[in-house]
Design a protein around this motif. Structure first.
Motif, short mmCIF file in Angstrom:
data_model
loop_
_atom_site.label_atom_id
_atom_site.label_comp_id
_atom_site.label_asym_id
_atom_site.label_seq_id
_atom_site.Cartn_x
_atom_site.Cartn_y
_atom_site.Cartn_z
N THR A 254 14.84 6.69 8.64
CA THR A 254 13.24 7.41 8.78
C THR A 254 12.85 6.45 9.59
O THR A 254 11.18 6.72 10.23
CB THR A 254 13.22 7.26 7.58
N ARG A 255 12.76 4.99 9.57
CA ARG A 255 11.44 3.63 10.14
C ARG A 255 12.07 3.89 11.69
O ARG A 255 11.21 4.20 12.25
CB ARG A 255 12.53 2.71 9.41
N ASP A 256 12.86 4.75 12.11
CA ASP A 256 13.31 4.96 13.04
C ASP A 256 14.09 6.23 13.97
O ASP A 256 15.08 6.12 14.33
CB ASP A 256 13.77 3.82 13.61
N PRO A 257 13.54 7.06 13.22
CA PRO A 257 13.72 8.55 13.45
C PRO A 257 14.40 8.27 14.79
O PRO A 257 16.24 8.86 14.98
CB PRO A 257 13.70 9.10 13.55
N ARG A 258 13.91 8.25 16.26
CA ARG A 258 14.61 8.98 17.33
C ARG A 258 16.09 7.79 17.56
O ARG A 258 16.54 8.68 18.04
CB ARG A 258 13.42 8.41 18.66
N LYS A 259 16.04 6.59 17.27
CA LYS A 259 17.04 5.84 17.20
C LYS A 259 18.34 7.18 16.87
O LYS A 259 19.53 5.95 17.33
CB LYS A 259 17.24 4.17 16.80
N HIS A 260 18.00 7.22 16.38
CA HIS A 260 19.66 7.64 15.32
C HIS A 260 19.34 9.23 15.75
O HIS A 260 20.20 10.22 14.91
CB HIS A 260 19.38 7.89 14.47
N GLY A 261 18.91 10.26 16.62
CA GLY A 261 19.25 11.50 16.70
C GLY A 261 18.02 12.15 16.59
O GLY A 261 17.95 13.44 17.45
N PHE A 262 17.08 11.21 16.35
CA PHE A 262 15.67 12.82 15.31
C PHE A 262 14.39 12.25 15.97
O PHE A 262 14.30 11.50 16.78
CB PHE A 262 15.57 12.06 13.89
N SER A 263 14.04 13.57 16.05
CA SER A 263 12.43 13.78 16.45
C SER A 263 11.21 12.88 15.47
O SER A 263 11.39 12.98 14.41
CB SER A 263 11.78 15.34 16.44
N LYS A 264 10.43 12.23 16.67
CA LYS A 264 9.86 11.72 15.39
C LYS A 264 8.41 12.11 14.80
O LYS A 264 8.81 11.99 13.60
CB LYS A 264 9.16 10.44 16.42
N ASP A 265 8.12 12.97 15.70
CA ASP A 265 7.45 13.73 15.07
C ASP A 265 7.99 14.83 13.98
O ASP A 265 7.75 15.55 12.76
CB ASP A 265 6.10 15.10 16.36
N ALA A 266 9.29 15.03 13.68
CA ALA A 266 10.00 16.05 12.89
C ALA A 266 9.89 15.22 11.69
O ALA A 266 10.62 15.55 10.81
CB ALA A 266 10.86 16.75 13.16
N ALA A 267 10.06 13.80 11.58
CA ALA A 267 11.03 12.71 10.63
C ALA A 267 10.95 12.95 8.85
O ALA A 267 11.34 12.69 8.42
CB ALA A 267 10.65 11.44 11.01
N LEU A 268 9.35 13.27 9.27
CA LEU A 268 8.80 13.59 7.17
C LEU A 268 8.39 14.96 7.30
O LEU A 268 8.02 15.02 6.30
CB LEU A 268 7.21 13.00 7.47
N THR A 269 9.20 16.06 8.38
CA THR A 269 9.07 17.29 7.60
C THR A 269 10.37 18.04 7.80
O THR A 269 10.99 17.81 8.49
CB THR A 269 8.24 17.72 8.80
N ALA A 270 9.94 19.25 6.62
CA ALA A 270 10.92 20.66 6.50
C ALA A 270 11.27 21.24 7.07
O ALA A 270 10.83 21.24 8.50
CB ALA A 270 11.07 20.90 5.30
N CYS A 271 12.67 21.36 7.81
CA CYS A 271 13.25 21.90 9.56
C CYS A 271 12.25 23.19 8.88
O CYS A 271 12.68 24.31 9.69
CB CYS A 271 14.66 22.56 8.88
N CYS A 272 12.68 23.48 7.06
CA CYS A 272 12.61 24.93 7.16
C CYS A 272 11.84 24.97 5.84
O CYS A 272 12.40 24.38 4.69
CB CYS A 272 13.73 25.41 6.72
N GLY A 273 10.96 25.61 5.47
CA GLY A 273 9.60 25.40 4.70
C GLY A 273 8.32 26.50 4.72
O GLY A 273 8.71 27.48 5.31
N ASP A 274 7.18 26.30 3.95
CA ASP A 274 6.43 26.87 4.02
C ASP A 274 5.38 26.69 4.59
O ASP A 274 4.12 26.98 3.65
CB ASP A 274 5.99 27.39 1.94
N GLY A 275 5.17 26.03 5.69
CA GLY A 275 3.82 25.55 6.55
C GLY A 275 3.53 24.55 5.44
O GLY A 275 4.07 23.47 4.58
N GLY A 276 2.26 24.10 6.35
CA GLY A 276 1.21 22.75 5.94
C GLY A 276 2.03 21.69 6.57
O GLY A 276 3.25 22.04 7.50
N PRO A 277 1.47 20.80 7.00
CA PRO A 277 1.88 19.29 7.21
C PRO A 277 3.24 18.79 7.40
O PRO A 277 3.25 18.43 8.42
CB PRO A 277 0.83 18.23 6.92
N HIS A 278 3.96 19.37 6.41
CA HIS A 278 4.80 17.97 5.74
C HIS A 278 5.95 19.65 6.11
O HIS A 278 7.40 19.84 5.80
CB HIS A 278 4.88 17.83 4.72
#
Length: 377
Positions: free
Chosen positions: A296-320
Protein backbone atom coordinates in the motif's frame (compact mmCIF):
# COMPACT_ATOMS: atom_id res chain seq x y z
CA UNK A 1 8.59 -2.79 -11.85
CA UNK A 2 9.74 -5.76 -9.77
CA UNK A 3 8.79 -5.68 -6.10
CA UNK A 4 11.21 -6.07 -3.22
CA UNK A 5 9.35 -9.22 -2.22
CA UNK A 6 9.76 -10.68 -5.69
CA UNK A 7 13.50 -9.84 -5.66
CA UNK A 8 13.81 -11.57 -2.29
CA UNK A 9 11.91 -14.52 -3.72
CA UNK A 10 14.32 -14.81 -6.67
CA UNK A 11 17.24 -14.78 -4.25
CA UNK A 12 15.64 -17.61 -2.31
CA UNK A 13 15.46 -19.68 -5.47
CA UNK A 14 19.26 -19.60 -5.55
CA UNK A 15 19.82 -20.10 -1.84
CA UNK A 16 17.05 -22.56 -1.10
CA UNK A 17 16.54 -25.60 -3.35
CA UNK A 18 13.03 -26.33 -2.12
CA UNK A 19 11.80 -22.81 -2.85
CA UNK A 20 8.79 -22.68 -5.12
CA UNK A 21 9.01 -21.84 -8.80
CA UNK A 22 6.37 -19.46 -10.13
CA UNK A 23 5.11 -20.47 -13.53
CA UNK A 24 2.08 -18.84 -15.12
CA UNK A 25 1.00 -17.60 -11.69
CA UNK A 26 1.16 -21.02 -10.05
CA UNK A 27 3.57 -22.32 -7.44
CA UNK A 28 5.38 -25.49 -8.48
CA UNK A 29 7.87 -26.58 -5.80
CA UNK A 30 9.86 -29.70 -6.63
CA UNK A 31 9.26 -32.93 -4.78
CA UNK A 32 6.50 -34.03 -2.47
CA UNK A 33 4.88 -31.85 0.14
CA UNK A 34 6.55 -31.71 3.54
CA UNK A 35 3.03 -31.63 5.00
CA UNK A 36 0.50 -34.30 4.20
CA UNK A 37 -2.48 -32.05 4.91
CA UNK A 38 -3.45 -28.42 5.32
CA UNK A 39 -6.20 -27.40 7.74
CA UNK A 40 -7.45 -23.83 7.93
CA UNK A 41 -9.87 -21.90 10.11
CA UNK A 42 -10.94 -18.27 9.89
CA UNK A 43 -13.19 -15.86 8.03
CA UNK A 44 -13.65 -14.52 4.50
CA UNK A 45 -9.92 -14.00 3.96
CA UNK A 46 -9.66 -17.80 4.09
CA UNK A 47 -13.16 -19.08 3.20
CA UNK A 48 -13.11 -21.08 -0.05
CA UNK A 49 -16.78 -22.01 -0.13
CA UNK A 50 -18.31 -22.67 3.28
CA UNK A 51 -20.57 -19.61 3.35
CA UNK A 52 -21.65 -20.40 -0.19
CA UNK A 53 -22.79 -23.85 1.01
CA UNK A 54 -25.23 -22.35 3.53
CA UNK A 55 -26.13 -19.23 1.50
CA UNK A 56 -26.59 -20.40 -2.11
CA UNK A 57 -28.06 -17.03 -3.10
CA UNK A 58 -25.05 -15.09 -1.86
CA UNK A 59 -23.52 -12.54 -4.23
CA UNK A 60 -20.19 -14.35 -3.86
CA UNK A 61 -21.63 -17.03 -6.15
CA UNK A 62 -22.25 -14.53 -8.94
CA UNK A 63 -20.08 -12.75 -11.48
CA UNK A 64 -17.53 -11.16 -11.23
CA UNK A 65 -16.26 -13.20 -8.25
CA UNK A 66 -13.68 -15.75 -9.40
CA UNK A 67 -13.16 -14.15 -12.80
CA UNK A 68 -9.34 -14.02 -12.79
CA UNK A 69 -8.17 -17.57 -12.04
CA UNK A 70 -11.16 -19.89 -11.83
CA UNK A 71 -13.21 -17.98 -14.44
CA UNK A 72 -16.30 -18.70 -12.36
CA UNK A 73 -17.52 -17.96 -8.82
CA UNK A 74 -16.22 -20.49 -6.28
CA UNK A 75 -17.41 -19.04 -2.98
CA UNK A 76 -14.22 -17.04 -2.48
CA UNK A 77 -14.58 -13.31 -1.78
CA UNK A 78 -11.97 -12.54 -4.41
CA UNK A 79 -11.41 -12.43 -8.15
CA UNK A 80 -9.22 -15.53 -7.82
CA UNK A 81 -7.10 -17.38 -5.29
CA UNK A 82 -6.68 -16.63 -1.60
CA UNK A 83 -3.60 -16.87 0.62
CA UNK A 84 -4.61 -20.38 1.70
CA UNK A 85 -4.75 -21.45 -1.96
CA UNK A 86 -1.22 -20.16 -2.63
CA UNK A 87 0.00 -21.97 0.48
CA UNK A 88 -1.59 -25.22 -0.72
CA UNK A 89 0.03 -24.82 -4.14
CA UNK A 90 3.43 -24.11 -2.61
CA UNK A 91 3.12 -27.27 -0.51
CA UNK A 92 2.11 -29.29 -3.58
CA UNK A 93 -1.31 -29.97 -2.11
CA UNK A 94 -4.66 -29.63 -3.88
CA UNK A 95 -6.93 -26.75 -2.87
CA UNK A 96 -8.39 -28.08 0.36
CA UNK A 97 -12.07 -28.95 0.49
CA UNK A 98 -14.44 -26.58 2.33
CA UNK A 99 -15.82 -28.51 5.29
CA UNK A 100 -19.47 -27.94 4.37
CA UNK A 101 -18.84 -29.23 0.84
CA UNK A 102 -17.27 -32.52 1.93
CA UNK A 103 -18.91 -35.69 3.18
CA UNK A 104 -16.42 -38.56 3.36
CA UNK A 105 -12.88 -39.12 4.60
CA UNK A 106 -11.74 -39.15 0.96
CA UNK A 107 -12.95 -35.56 0.59
CA UNK A 108 -10.58 -34.48 3.36
CA UNK A 109 -7.55 -36.66 2.64
CA UNK A 110 -5.46 -33.53 1.91
CA UNK A 111 -7.01 -31.42 4.67
CA UNK A 112 -10.05 -29.23 5.10
CA UNK A 113 -11.00 -25.57 5.23
CA UNK A 114 -13.32 -24.60 8.09
CA UNK A 115 -13.24 -20.82 7.55
CA UNK A 116 -16.57 -19.06 7.03
CA UNK A 117 -17.03 -15.54 5.71
CA UNK A 118 -18.29 -13.23 8.43
CA UNK A 119 -17.17 -15.61 11.18
CA UNK A 120 -15.98 -14.23 14.51
CA UNK A 121 -13.64 -15.38 17.24
CA UNK A 122 -16.30 -14.75 19.89
CA UNK A 123 -19.55 -16.70 19.87
CA UNK A 124 -22.75 -15.36 18.35
CA UNK A 125 -24.40 -15.21 21.78
CA UNK A 126 -21.84 -12.62 22.85
CA UNK A 127 -22.95 -10.27 20.09
CA UNK A 128 -26.60 -11.04 20.75
CA UNK A 129 -26.02 -9.89 24.32
CA UNK A 130 -24.46 -6.71 22.90
CA UNK A 131 -27.74 -6.09 21.11
CA UNK A 132 -26.27 -6.34 17.61
CA UNK A 133 -28.36 -7.21 14.58
CA UNK A 134 -27.29 -10.76 13.79
CA UNK A 135 -28.73 -10.84 10.26
CA UNK A 136 -25.27 -10.95 8.64
CA UNK A 137 -23.38 -12.50 11.55
CA UNK A 138 -23.14 -16.25 10.85
CA UNK A 139 -23.21 -18.70 13.77
CA UNK A 140 -19.84 -20.20 12.82
CA UNK A 141 -17.43 -18.82 15.39
CA UNK A 142 -13.95 -20.17 16.10
CA UNK A 143 -15.32 -22.64 18.65
CA UNK A 144 -17.78 -23.99 16.08
CA UNK A 145 -15.00 -24.40 13.52
CA UNK A 146 -12.86 -26.24 16.08
CA UNK A 147 -15.77 -28.61 16.64
CA UNK A 148 -15.95 -29.24 12.90
CA UNK A 149 -12.22 -29.94 12.83
CA UNK A 150 -12.49 -32.54 15.59
CA UNK A 151 -15.24 -34.29 13.60
CA UNK A 152 -12.98 -34.46 10.55
CA UNK A 153 -10.01 -35.58 12.65
CA UNK A 154 -11.99 -38.55 13.99
CA UNK A 155 -13.30 -39.29 10.51
CA UNK A 156 -9.75 -39.44 9.15
CA UNK A 157 -8.22 -41.17 12.16
CA UNK A 158 -10.36 -43.76 13.95
CA UNK A 159 -7.55 -44.55 16.39
CA UNK A 160 -5.54 -42.30 18.70
CA UNK A 161 -2.29 -43.18 16.93
CA UNK A 162 -3.75 -42.30 13.54
CA UNK A 163 -5.00 -38.99 14.90
CA UNK A 164 -1.60 -38.15 16.37
CA UNK A 165 0.07 -38.95 13.04
CA UNK A 166 -2.40 -36.66 11.26
CA UNK A 167 -1.83 -33.81 13.69
CA UNK A 168 1.97 -34.03 13.58
CA UNK A 169 2.18 -34.21 9.78
CA UNK A 170 -0.27 -31.37 9.02
CA UNK A 171 0.06 -27.61 8.73
CA UNK A 172 -2.58 -25.52 10.50
CA UNK A 173 -3.54 -22.01 9.38
CA UNK A 174 -5.44 -20.43 12.28
CA UNK A 175 -6.95 -17.33 10.77
CA UNK A 176 -7.06 -14.62 9.93
CA UNK A 177 -9.85 -14.42 12.51
CA UNK A 178 -10.98 -11.65 14.85
CA UNK A 179 -11.51 -8.73 12.49
CA UNK A 180 -15.21 -9.51 12.13
CA UNK A 181 -15.57 -9.18 15.89
CA UNK A 182 -14.78 -5.50 15.25
CA UNK A 183 -16.39 -5.19 11.80
CA UNK A 184 -19.87 -6.07 12.95
CA UNK A 185 -20.12 -3.42 15.70
CA UNK A 186 -18.26 -0.88 13.53
CA UNK A 187 -20.82 -1.33 10.76
CA UNK A 188 -23.65 -1.00 13.28
CA UNK A 189 -22.34 2.35 14.57
CA UNK A 190 -21.27 1.13 17.98
CA UNK A 191 -18.96 3.19 20.17
CA UNK A 192 -15.29 2.58 19.42
CA UNK A 193 -14.03 3.57 22.87
CA UNK A 194 -16.77 1.94 24.95
CA UNK A 195 -17.72 -1.17 22.97
CA UNK A 196 -15.23 -2.05 20.22
CA UNK A 197 -11.76 -1.42 21.63
CA UNK A 198 -12.54 -3.35 24.86
CA UNK A 199 -13.17 -6.44 22.68
CA UNK A 200 -9.45 -6.89 21.94
CA UNK A 201 -8.49 -8.99 25.01
CA UNK A 202 -11.63 -11.10 24.63
CA UNK A 203 -10.84 -11.81 20.96
CA UNK A 204 -7.21 -12.65 21.77
CA UNK A 205 -8.32 -15.00 24.52
CA UNK A 206 -10.47 -16.94 22.04
CA UNK A 207 -7.58 -17.25 19.58
CA UNK A 208 -5.34 -18.37 22.44
CA UNK A 209 -7.85 -21.05 23.40
CA UNK A 210 -8.03 -22.30 19.81
CA UNK A 211 -4.24 -22.44 19.58
CA UNK A 212 -4.06 -24.44 22.81
CA UNK A 213 -6.80 -26.82 21.64
CA UNK A 214 -4.84 -27.61 18.46
CA UNK A 215 -1.62 -28.10 20.42
CA UNK A 216 -3.47 -30.31 22.89
CA UNK A 217 -4.70 -32.46 20.02
CA UNK A 218 -1.14 -32.88 18.80
CA UNK A 219 -0.55 -30.09 16.25
CA UNK A 220 3.16 -29.40 15.63
CA UNK A 221 3.03 -26.54 13.10
CA UNK A 222 0.53 -23.70 13.47
CA UNK A 223 0.52 -20.40 11.57
CA UNK A 224 -1.48 -17.61 13.24
CA UNK A 225 -1.93 -14.50 11.05
CA UNK A 226 -2.43 -10.99 12.32
CA UNK A 227 -5.15 -8.66 11.08
CA UNK A 228 -4.80 -6.52 7.96
CA UNK A 229 -4.67 -2.68 8.19
CA UNK A 230 -8.33 -1.65 8.32
CA UNK A 231 -7.37 1.99 7.81
CA UNK A 232 -6.36 1.14 4.23
CA UNK A 233 -9.57 -0.75 3.42
CA UNK A 234 -11.84 1.15 0.97
CA UNK A 235 -15.02 0.35 2.89
CA UNK A 236 -13.56 1.90 6.04
CA UNK A 237 -12.09 4.83 4.12
CA UNK A 238 -15.63 5.58 2.98
CA UNK A 239 -17.25 4.93 6.36
CA UNK A 240 -14.84 7.18 8.28
CA UNK A 241 -13.92 9.74 5.64
CA UNK A 242 -12.58 12.95 7.14
CA UNK A 243 -11.78 16.49 6.01
CA UNK A 244 -8.82 16.61 8.41
CA UNK A 245 -5.57 15.67 6.59
CA UNK A 246 -4.07 14.75 9.95
CA UNK A 247 -6.39 11.76 10.15
CA UNK A 248 -4.49 10.09 7.30
CA UNK A 249 -0.95 8.79 6.91
CA UNK A 250 1.32 9.32 3.90
CA UNK A 251 -0.30 6.40 2.05
CA UNK A 252 -3.80 7.83 2.58
CA UNK A 253 -4.83 5.29 5.22
CA UNK A 254 -6.76 6.23 8.38
CA UNK A 255 -4.26 6.53 11.23
CA UNK A 256 -6.45 5.72 14.21
CA UNK A 257 -7.91 2.61 12.59
CA UNK A 258 -4.49 1.23 11.76
CA UNK A 259 -3.30 2.05 15.28
CA UNK A 260 -6.22 0.01 16.58
CA UNK A 261 -5.30 -2.96 14.38
CA UNK A 262 -1.68 -2.63 15.53
CA UNK A 263 -2.95 -2.86 19.11
CA UNK A 264 -4.78 -6.09 18.24
CA UNK A 265 -1.69 -7.51 16.53
CA UNK A 266 0.62 -6.61 19.42
CA UNK A 267 -1.70 -8.38 21.82
CA UNK A 268 -1.80 -11.38 19.50
CA UNK A 269 2.00 -11.58 19.31
CA UNK A 270 2.32 -11.29 23.10
CA UNK A 271 -0.15 -14.11 23.50
CA UNK A 272 1.69 -16.33 21.02
CA UNK A 273 4.96 -15.80 22.88
CA UNK A 274 3.49 -17.02 26.14
CA UNK A 275 1.17 -19.76 24.84
CA UNK A 276 1.96 -23.19 26.29
CA UNK A 277 3.61 -25.46 23.75
CA UNK A 278 4.57 -29.09 23.67
CA UNK A 279 7.91 -30.51 22.49
CA UNK A 280 8.66 -29.80 18.84
CA UNK A 281 5.73 -27.41 18.43
CA UNK A 282 6.16 -24.31 16.23
CA UNK A 283 3.57 -21.52 16.48
CA UNK A 284 4.37 -18.87 13.87
CA UNK A 285 2.95 -15.36 13.62
CA UNK A 286 2.16 -14.36 10.02
CA UNK A 287 2.35 -10.60 9.59
CA UNK A 288 -0.45 -9.92 7.10
CA UNK A 289 -0.52 -6.34 8.37
CA UNK A 290 3.07 -5.54 7.39
CA UNK A 291 2.70 -7.31 4.04
CA UNK A 292 -0.35 -5.25 3.06
CA UNK A 293 1.28 -2.07 4.37
CA UNK A 294 4.31 -2.75 2.18
CA UNK A 295 2.30 -2.85 -1.04
CA UNK A 296 0.00 0.00 0.00
CA UNK A 297 2.84 2.41 0.77
CA UNK A 298 4.48 1.91 -2.62
CA UNK A 299 1.92 0.25 -4.89
CA UNK A 300 3.72 0.91 -8.18
CA UNK A 301 6.83 -0.91 -6.95
CA UNK A 302 4.67 -4.00 -6.53
CA UNK A 303 2.79 -3.76 -9.83
CA UNK A 304 -0.32 -1.90 -8.67
CA UNK A 305 -1.68 1.39 -9.93
CA UNK A 306 -0.95 4.24 -7.53
CA UNK A 307 -4.31 5.86 -8.31
CA UNK A 308 -6.15 2.59 -7.59
CA UNK A 309 -4.28 1.57 -4.44
CA UNK A 310 -7.10 2.55 -2.07
CA UNK A 311 -9.98 1.97 -4.48
CA UNK A 312 -12.00 -1.22 -4.82
CA UNK A 313 -11.88 -2.92 -8.20
CA UNK A 314 -15.51 -3.95 -7.85
CA UNK A 315 -17.94 -1.71 -5.97
CA UNK A 316 -20.79 0.77 -6.01
CA UNK A 317 -19.08 4.05 -6.81
CA UNK A 318 -17.75 6.93 -4.76
CA UNK A 319 -14.15 8.06 -4.24
CA UNK A 320 -13.05 4.57 -3.14
CA UNK A 321 -15.65 2.67 -5.23
CA UNK A 322 -16.99 1.29 -1.95
CA UNK A 323 -20.17 2.93 -0.75
CA UNK A 324 -22.80 1.07 1.22
CA UNK A 325 -22.36 -2.43 -0.19
CA UNK A 326 -20.09 -4.96 1.49
CA UNK A 327 -19.79 -7.15 -1.62
CA UNK A 328 -20.05 -6.61 -5.34
CA UNK A 329 -22.44 -8.00 -7.92
CA UNK A 330 -23.23 -7.96 -11.63
CA UNK A 331 -24.34 -4.32 -11.48
CA UNK A 332 -21.18 -3.09 -9.72
CA UNK A 333 -18.66 -0.63 -11.11
CA UNK A 334 -15.94 -3.01 -12.27
CA UNK A 335 -12.33 -2.12 -13.04
CA UNK A 336 -10.76 -3.36 -16.31
CA UNK A 337 -7.78 -5.05 -14.62
CA UNK A 338 -8.01 -6.44 -11.05
CA UNK A 339 -4.24 -7.00 -10.97
CA UNK A 340 -3.74 -3.23 -10.74
CA UNK A 341 -5.85 -3.03 -7.56
CA UNK A 342 -5.02 -4.07 -4.02
CA UNK A 343 -8.68 -4.21 -2.96
CA UNK A 344 -11.14 -6.40 -4.80
CA UNK A 345 -14.57 -5.50 -3.41
CA UNK A 346 -13.87 -2.88 -0.76
CA UNK A 347 -13.28 -5.35 2.07
CA UNK A 348 -11.21 -8.14 0.53
CA UNK A 349 -8.00 -8.16 -1.50
CA UNK A 350 -7.44 -9.10 -5.11
CA UNK A 351 -5.68 -12.30 -6.08
CA UNK A 352 -2.63 -10.21 -7.04
CA UNK A 353 -2.42 -8.74 -3.53
CA UNK A 354 -3.08 -12.06 -1.80
CA UNK A 355 -0.29 -13.60 -3.89
CA UNK A 356 2.25 -11.08 -2.61
CA UNK A 357 1.13 -11.60 0.99
CA UNK A 358 1.44 -15.36 0.49
CA UNK A 359 4.96 -14.96 -0.90
CA UNK A 360 6.00 -13.03 2.19
CA UNK A 361 4.61 -15.69 4.51
CA UNK A 362 5.90 -18.66 2.54
CA UNK A 363 9.44 -17.34 2.12
CA UNK A 364 9.70 -14.44 4.55
CA UNK A 365 10.03 -11.79 5.75
CA UNK A 366 6.41 -11.81 6.94
CA UNK A 367 6.63 -15.05 8.92
CA UNK A 368 9.57 -16.13 11.08
CA UNK A 369 10.29 -18.88 10.48
CA UNK A 370 8.72 -18.80 7.04
CA UNK A 371 6.38 -21.64 6.12
CA UNK A 372 8.64 -23.22 3.53
CA UNK A 373 11.68 -23.01 5.79
CA UNK A 374 9.93 -25.53 8.04
CA UNK A 375 10.16 -27.92 5.10
CA UNK A 376 13.92 -28.10 5.43
CA UNK A 377 15.14 -24.93 3.69
Amino acid sequence: MASSMVRLFLLLLVLCPCAAIVSAGRYDPPGASCYKRLFSLGDSITDTGNLASVAPNSSVLAFPYGETFFHRPTGRFCDGRLIVDFIAEALKLPFVTPFLAGKTAADFRHGANFAVSGATALGQQFFRDMGLDLAILPPFSLDVQLGWFERVLHLLGPTEKERQDIMSSSLFLLGEVGINDYNHPFFQNRSFADEIRPLVPKVIEKIENATKVLIGLGAKNIVVPGAVPLGCVPRYLTLFQSDDPGDYDAAGCIRWLNEFVEEHNRALRRMLRRVLRGPGVAVVYADYYAAVQEITRDPRKHGFSKDAALTACCGDGGPHNSGVLISCNATSVLCPDPSEHISWDGLHLTEAAYRLVALGVLHGPYAAPSILSTCGC
